[in-house]
Design a protein around this motif. Structure first.
Motif, mmCIF file in Angstrom:
data_model
loop_
_atom_site.group_PDB
_atom_site.id
_atom_site.type_symbol
_atom_site.label_atom_id
_atom_site.label_comp_id
_atom_site.label_asym_id
_atom_site.label_seq_id
_atom_site.Cartn_x
_atom_site.Cartn_y
_atom_site.Cartn_z
ATOM 1 N N LEU A 1 0.721 -1.090 -0.159
ATOM 2 C CA LEU A 1 0.143 0.086 0.056
ATOM 3 C C LEU A 1 0.962 1.356 0.051
ATOM 4 O O LEU A 1 0.607 1.998 -0.678
ATOM 5 C CB LEU A 1 -0.941 0.002 1.339
ATOM 6 N N VAL A 2 1.741 1.218 1.064
ATOM 7 C CA VAL A 2 2.765 2.394 1.108
ATOM 8 C C VAL A 2 3.498 2.713 -0.392
ATOM 9 O O VAL A 2 3.799 3.759 -0.804
ATOM 10 C CB VAL A 2 3.706 2.137 2.290
ATOM 11 N N LEU B 1 1.146 4.023 -3.027
ATOM 12 C CA LEU B 1 0.935 5.414 -2.696
ATOM 13 C C LEU B 1 2.160 6.157 -3.361
ATOM 14 O O LEU B 1 1.912 7.327 -4.030
ATOM 15 C CB LEU B 1 0.509 5.746 -1.464
ATOM 16 N N ALA B 2 3.284 5.630 -3.076
ATOM 17 C CA ALA B 2 4.354 6.403 -3.320
ATOM 18 C C ALA B 2 4.668 6.535 -4.804
ATOM 19 O O ALA B 2 5.262 7.319 -5.351
ATOM 20 C CB ALA B 2 5.760 5.860 -2.591
ATOM 21 N N THR C 1 2.165 6.173 -6.892
ATOM 22 C CA THR C 1 1.030 7.166 -7.533
ATOM 23 C C THR C 1 1.514 8.440 -7.545
ATOM 24 O O THR C 1 1.286 9.248 -8.307
ATOM 25 C CB THR C 1 -0.198 6.725 -6.694
ATOM 26 N N PHE C 2 1.877 8.917 -6.385
ATOM 27 C CA PHE C 2 2.207 10.260 -6.165
ATOM 28 C C PHE C 2 3.577 10.881 -6.559
ATOM 29 O O PHE C 2 3.877 12.175 -6.737
ATOM 30 C CB PHE C 2 2.010 10.821 -4.751
ATOM 31 N N LEU C 3 4.546 9.971 -6.410
ATOM 32 C CA LEU C 3 5.735 10.563 -6.551
ATOM 33 C C LEU C 3 6.542 9.892 -7.903
ATOM 34 O O LEU C 3 7.527 10.514 -8.186
ATOM 35 C CB LEU C 3 6.873 10.025 -5.460
ATOM 36 N N ILE D 1 5.345 9.689 -11.213
ATOM 37 C CA ILE D 1 4.472 10.360 -12.152
ATOM 38 C C ILE D 1 4.796 9.928 -13.531
ATOM 39 O O ILE D 1 5.862 10.511 -14.059
ATOM 40 C CB ILE D 1 3.914 11.641 -12.072
ATOM 41 N N LYS E 1 -2.546 12.630 -15.888
ATOM 42 C CA LYS E 1 -2.340 13.126 -14.545
ATOM 43 C C LYS E 1 -0.979 13.816 -14.649
ATOM 44 O O LYS E 1 -0.006 13.742 -13.717
ATOM 45 C CB LYS E 1 -2.358 12.022 -13.359
ATOM 46 N N ARG F 1 -0.734 18.235 -4.395
ATOM 47 C CA ARG F 1 0.466 17.628 -3.969
ATOM 48 C C ARG F 1 0.618 17.635 -2.503
ATOM 49 O O ARG F 1 1.119 16.732 -2.064
ATOM 50 C CB ARG F 1 1.722 18.397 -4.500
ATOM 51 N N LEU G 1 0.229 10.324 2.032
ATOM 52 C CA LEU G 1 1.333 9.225 2.278
ATOM 53 C C LEU G 1 1.960 9.074 3.551
ATOM 54 O O LEU G 1 2.264 8.111 4.235
ATOM 55 C CB LEU G 1 2.493 9.589 1.234
ATOM 56 N N THR H 1 -0.353 7.558 5.899
ATOM 57 C CA THR H 1 -0.336 6.203 5.861
ATOM 58 C C THR H 1 0.931 5.608 6.706
ATOM 59 O O THR H 1 0.662 4.617 7.217
ATOM 60 C CB THR H 1 -0.134 5.759 4.204
#
Lengths: 407, 269
Positions: free
Chosen positions: A362-363, A366-367, A369-371, A373, A390, B172, B179, B182
């Motif tokens: 999960l972590v 998320l990393a 997905t958001f970092l 890109i 995105k 952002r 993050l 979490t």
């Protein structure tokens, strides 16, 4: 059937379910959970029937909460499958090469864009005069991995909450607890302060499994459980108990732990009736006044007891080290003994491991997905086009490069 | 000596904030620049206070509501300084200064005595669990600050060219906050398993952390699918701030639970 499938995997359904979980959670945090029925009758005289009927007193194990979580798992599973298929079917770089620029630029500005993309360490693929700059391709899997991580976390969380068997037990130092399956937990020592006098509840235990494998003498303290096989032993609480040694004229002796009101007597008529062991006392002008300490520490302990013999009864006090003769026996009041309250947990070790893997997924998701890109930019002699989704950050970055150039 | 840095920090933040406000109202660049310098002096005092308190306590100062509030406010300032110097973002400064100061001021209302770390908090997870929570909350607060800025600009001019940038930074900041939250929850679960035998106990603090997580997760999900952008996203970022504050302050003070040791009796109560 197709409509049901579409609805079950839809974001709307997922958001509704998450909204319900929020609602149940708010209720579960406001209404104290898992108390006795009488607690709710006393605390909520006007609403207790509603609370008990709807199961708001055990909301996190109620059928509607469980059903909501199961539906969320179904939603996540279906959604993950669709996402995975969609990602695998796409080849963004190839598609981009076939596309057309949307931002028209002069050659000088275009060079700035190319330079910025190179500075961003993008890879390139070229067909004729068309170039695609790309990087972070793996980032496309971010939301899929996140969904999978949430799904696994929920599943292993549910297993992790339901499979372990937990019991709380107390045990005197130098004594053992024997569990149902024959596992023995021997408590060697217990202390509430370390060598510097700092509070540090610590037991030294040995866990002996039915197959005679043992952990060896191991320290158990808060945040540091001991484990052996499927067992984990936690330092949970502690207590203090009085001790009285009774000796006869022939020097035979026996030691008793004083847990509650106890009558120490050989014939049931003569002896001492122990009322309690108190942690401390204060002396007033009128006499001695007993108090119970709120700190939990027995800094100035005192025994309260009643001597019972043929002549009658007399209430008395005694301090550790004192003794008293009653009938044929001498009663020695010993120093109080501290003992640990241990929590014993039996659970399959793999559950925690799987849960750990799930939350790491999960972590990581998320990393990613958001970092991480994805960047896919088509550059032609006439202009450029951002093909990755995105990519707002990239859009702003390129705009800012071109704006700086204008300035 | 500690108090000098503590109250000095609060005072300088306040002064910086006031100067910034007048600098913006009267459109005086000099005042605005001076306000930043004063804010930075406040930030330095804040940092020195945390370091000195840490040295005096012999641990990282995050063991109770007061210390967490100071760290939380410091987290807002750290991110603000990063956004200012690294990304050159100016528009967030005014509201972010107010937030950093307000949380710091809240800390001033709490008892400041240094206590020995209780056994339950002596863990390798202590710093990472609480530190990541402080920075997660700080990110959400700054997202709220950006949201306020977005709404104010949007009211004046819907086509303002700063809006896409602010919108992107709201997203952002929330993403980074989620993050970190979490990580906070995961580390907290591992710690809870070591301390209490269960990685989740439905303790009010855990429940509200989960509620906060779900709220922001929904927001990001809608954002990634382009169903919540612009002013909607800005409103969400602002409206979610009370939830974050409730998770931080409300749960510890109103609802008793396993995390209540975070509160040393507040003078507010």
């Amino acid at each position: 059937m197709k409509k049901i499938n579409t609805f079950l995997r839809s974001m709307t359904f997922g958001v509704i379910l998450l909204g319900l979980i929020i609602l149940f959670s708010v209720a579960g945090s406001v209404i104290p959970q898992n108390n006795e029925v009488m607690y709710y009758v006393r605390s909520y005289p006007s609403y207790y029937q509603v609370i008990l009927t709807l199961g708001l007193n055990r909301i996190f194990t109620s059928w509607y909460f469980v059903v909501t979580v199961i539906l969320l798992c179904i939603n996540l599973t279906l959604c993950s499958i669709v996402r995975f298929r969609r990602i695998n079917e796409e080849d963004l770089v190839e598609t981009a090469l076939q596309g057309k620029e949307t931002v028209e630029l002069d050659p000088e500005s275009l060079d700035k864009v190319r330079l910025e993309l190179v500075r961003m360490r993008c890879h390139t693929r070229q067909t004729g005069d068309r170039t695609v700059y790309y990087k972070n391709g793996f980032g496309r899997y971010g939301t899929f991995i996140t969904h999978l991580g949430i799904l696994f976390t929920v599943v292993f969380f549910a297993l992790g909450m339901s499979l372990p068997k937990i019991t709380d037990q107390t045990c005197m130092p130098k004594e053992s607890l024997v569990l149902e399956d024959g596992t023995e937990i021997y408590v060697d020592t217990f202390s509430i302060t370390d060598s510097t006098g700092r509070l540090d509840y610590k037991s030294v235990v040995n866990i002996i499994l039915p197959n005679e494998k043992e952990s060896g003498l191991t320290e158990v303290s808060v945040n540091h459980p001991a484990s052996a096989g499927q067992y984990k032993v936690y330092q949970q609480t502690y207590g203090t108990i009085g001790r009285i040694t009774v000796r006869d004229k022939k020097n035979h002796q026996d030691t008793f732990n004083i847990e509650s009101q106890d009558f120490l007597s050989s014939d049931g008529k003569t002896g001492i009736l122990i009322d309690n062991l108190y942690p401390g006392f204060t002396e007033t002008e009128e006499g001695m006044q007993l108090i119970t300490s709120t700190s939990g520490r027995y800094e100035n302990p005192v025994y309260v007891f009643v001597v019972i013999n043929e002549t009658g009864q007399e209430a008395m006090l005694a301090f550790p080290g004192d003794s008293i003769d009653v009938g044929d026996y001498t009663y020695y009041f010993e120093d109080p003994v501290e003992y640990p309250g241990l929590r014993i947990k039996k659970s399959p070790a793999y559950i925690n491991l799987f849960l750990l893997i799930a939350v790491l997924v999960l972590v990581f998701g998320l990393a990613v997905t958001f970092l991480w890109i994805p960047v896919v930019v088509l550059v032609t002699p006439a202009g450029y086009r951002i093909c990755s989704q995105k990519a707002e950050g990239l859009e702003l970055r390129l705009k800012s490069v071109l704006k700086k150039e204008k300035e | 000596m500690l108090d000098v840095f503590f109250f000095g920090g609060i005072g300088l933040y306040f002064l910086g904030m006031v100067l910034r406000f007048f600098g913006q109202v009267w459109k005086k660049d000099g005042l605005t620049k001076a306000s930043w310098m004063i804010f930075m002096a406040g930030f330095a005092a804040h940092t020195v206070y945390l370091v000195m308190r840490g040295i005096q306590a012999g641990r990282v100062p995050m063991a109770n509501q007061f210390e967490f509030a100071v760290m939380f406010s410091w987290g807002i300032s750290v991110i603000l300084v990063f956004l200012h110097y690294r990304l050159g973002l100016e528009w967030i400064t005014t509201v972010a200064m107010i937030m950093a100061w307000a949380i710091y001021l809240y800390a001033a209302l709490l008892p400041r005595e240094i206590h020995e770390l209780m056994p339950a908090l002596r863990s390798v997870w202590f710093v990472s669990h609480i530190g990541s929570a402080a920075f997660a909350y700080a990110s959400f607060m700054l997202a709220g600050a950006s949201g306020i800025r977005y709404i104010l600009i949007h009211k004046k001019d819907k086509e303002d060219e700063r809006l896409p940038e602010i919108d992107y930074f709201i997203y952002r900041l929330i993403a980074i906050g989620l993050l970190l939250l979490t990580v906070t929850i995961v580390i907290g679960a591992i710690w809870a398993e070591e301390a209490w035998s269960s990685f989740w106990t439905w303790d009010p603090k855990e429940v509200w952390a989960l509620i906060t997580w779900i709220l922001y997760a929904i927001c990001l999900h809608l954002r990634l699918s382009r169903k919540m952008t612009g002013v909607k996203m800005a409103w969400f970022a602002v409206i979610a701030v009370p939830v974050v504050l409730f998770t931080f302050i409300g749960v510890n003070t109103i609802i008793p639970g396993l995390h209540s040791y975070g509160v040393v009796l507040s003078r507010l109560m």
